[in-house]
Design an enzyme around this catalytic site. Structure first.
Site, PDB file in Angstrom:
ATOM      1  N   ARG A  89       0.864  -1.175   0.000  1.00  0.00           N
ATOM      2  CA  ARG A  89       0.000   0.000   0.000  1.00  0.00           C
ATOM      3  C   ARG A  89       0.903   1.228   0.000  1.00  0.00           C
ATOM      4  O   ARG A  89       1.781   1.375   0.846  1.00  0.00           O
ATOM      5  CB  ARG A  89      -0.875   0.010   1.250  1.00  0.00           C
ATOM      6  CG  ARG A  89      -1.660   1.281   1.330  1.00  0.00           C
ATOM      7  CD  ARG A  89      -2.704   1.280   2.426  1.00  0.00           C
ATOM      8  NE  ARG A  89      -3.417   2.533   2.350  1.00  0.00           N
ATOM      9  CZ  ARG A  89      -3.591   3.360   3.375  1.00  0.00           C
ATOM     10  NH1 ARG A  89      -3.131   3.049   4.561  1.00  0.00           N
ATOM     11  NH2 ARG A  89      -4.240   4.482   3.199  1.00  0.00           N
ATOM     12  N   GLU A 384      -9.463  -3.029   0.962  1.00  0.00           N
ATOM     13  CA  GLU A 384      -8.309  -2.452   0.262  1.00  0.00           C
ATOM     14  C   GLU A 384      -7.219  -3.487   0.040  1.00  0.00           C
ATOM     15  O   GLU A 384      -6.571  -3.511  -1.003  1.00  0.00           O
ATOM     16  CB  GLU A 384      -7.768  -1.256   1.064  1.00  0.00           C
ATOM     17  CG  GLU A 384      -8.688  -0.050   0.968  1.00  0.00           C
ATOM     18  CD  GLU A 384      -8.529   0.939   2.106  1.00  0.00           C
ATOM     19  OE1 GLU A 384      -8.946   0.605   3.241  1.00  0.00           O
ATOM     20  OE2 GLU A 384      -7.999   2.037   1.881  1.00  0.00           O
TER      21      GLU A 384
END
Ligand code: ADP
Length: 401
Positions: A89, A384
């Site tokens: 991320r 996510e």
């Protein structure tokens, strides 16, 4: 298997996905890196463990994660080669990264150039990428950016009406965040509705500790409420959302607050916490409001009102809307907030079914508007990590150079 890493300044969260990204084989986090009381939480199947031990650096944290994943008793793999790719991320990709990217040295240089735009997040992301590449040098590493999804915004949506050259020189513009969440939710919404994403004009409300709203037209972000910094837009747990920036000059020049004080105020002492004086947690705010605490009621009303105004604004920006989606901690779990946000929006075609809205089906994707409503209102839990794993699997499958 695909390892997904989310590296913060004192934490590293991880999830290990099966190669087809259908299942999470193991997940966990190391926390308080370099601080007293450091620990690792790890879960693999039904086994859950917590290891409390010194974790002096990110590199030590990564080693602990890999050793835990390899552990004979509570691990999830028997050889490190079973990890075929790593997804990271990455918070800020500026206007350089418009999509997820396989990491090489050139990408790292570009990421370094983005550090001034996200001084709190990008250095930790970079540390994570460097350490993970050192430990797993033979597999592709992929960066998935929170900002990338919003790079499709048109100039009027991302430009601030400030001196043009200054903005160009310092890259001052709306970037937007939570893009990985919006992309995942937008994709799932089309799948849940069995409609092509191109047909959807959606307002997606990501309501967690951080809050942002996005206008997503045909699967592409066309506007979003977070901008250059992460405190503007709608109100959040401890962040203010929009207010007149003239207040900053007033607080500095007339009240004598330092810029550091003001920065702390808008990031840490505002929002639900600042208004209620009690908590940044929506559960507490709802309970206290129901018990008659006036400032909690105001916090709840204001929270919903700011979101409602964005829905109207984004319907105008897209020339209409046919989908409204709620996601993240509050969006997924609070019927009260969803109801308040939708109240009075029937003129836009937005109505919700009370039974569907209040049914406690935690974690389930569902439509909460009546079947014949012009706007489909949905709850779609965000994921996510899964989006990062999907991108990573896809990019890793391409020939690497
Ligand atoms: P983050 O942005 O840190 O990922 P989350 O998406 O997990 O945050 O959202 C956290 C917020 O969700 C909490 O602050 C809490 O206010 C809210 N929340 C969680 N469960 C509920 C619930 N049942 N009702 C209302 N709010 C909830």
């Amino acid at each position: 298997m695909i390892l997904v890493i989310n590296c913060g300044s004192s934490t590293i969260k991880y999830q290990l996905f099966s190669q087809d990204v259908a299942t999470v084989t193991a997940k966990g986090a190391v926390a308080k890196i370099g601080e007293p009381g450091a620990y690792l939480d790890h879960q693999s199947g039904d086994q859950k463990i917590t290891l409390e031990q010194d974790i002096p650096s990110h590199s030590a944290g990564f080693e602990l994660i890999i050793n835990t994943l390899l552990h004979a008793e509570y691990g999830a793999i028997s050889h490190i080669n079973e990890i075929t790719a790593v997804g990271h991320r990455a918070v800020h990709g500026a206007d350089v990264f418009v999509e997820s990217t396989v990491i090489d040295d050139h990408v790292i240089e570009n990421l370094e150039a983005c550090v001034p735009l996200a001084p709190l997040h990008n250095p930790a992301n970079l540390t994570g990428i460097r350490q993970a590449r050192a430990l797993l040098p033979n597999v592709p590493h992929v960066a998935v950016f929170d900002t990338a999804f919003h790079q499709t915004m048109p100039p009027p949506a991302y430009t601030y009406a400030l001196p043009y050259e200054l903005c160009q020189q310092h890259k001052l513009r709306r970037y937007g965040f939570h893009g990985t969440s919006f992309r995942y939710v937008s994709r799932r919404t089309a799948e849940v509705l069995h409609r092509p994403v191109e047909e959807l004009k959606s307002v997606i409300c990501h309501l967690g500790n951080g809050v942002s709203i996005a206008a997503v037209d045909g699967g592409k972000s066309v506007d979003t409420s977070l901008g250059f910094a992460t405190f503007c837009g709608a109100m959040m747990g401890t962040r203010s959302g929009d207010f007149d920036p003239g207040l900053i000059f007033h607080l500095h020049n007339e009240v004598g607050m330092s810029l550091a004080d003001i920065e702390r105020m808008v990031f840490k002492e505002s929002g639900l916490l600042g208004i209620s004086g009690l908590s940044n947690d929506m559960r507490t705010i709802e309970t206290q409001a129901a018990a008659g605490h006036a400032r909690s009621q105001l916090a709840l009303d204001l929270f919903a009102y700011m979101i409602k105004k964005y829905i109207g604004a984004y319907a105008a920006a897209m020339g209409g809307l046919n989908t409204l989606v709620f996601t993240a901690g509050i969006g997924e779990n609070s019927p009260v907030v969803r109801q308040k946000v939708c109240d009075g929006l029937a003129f836009l075609g937005i109505t919700i079914d009370n039974t569907a809205n209040t049914q406690a089906v935690r974690g389930a994707e569902r439509v909460i508007s009546p079947p014949d409503a012009p706007v489909s209102v949905l709850v779609v839990p965000t994921n996510e990590e899964k989006m990062i794993a999907l991108d990573t699997a896809e990019l890793a499958a391409l020939p690497q150079h």
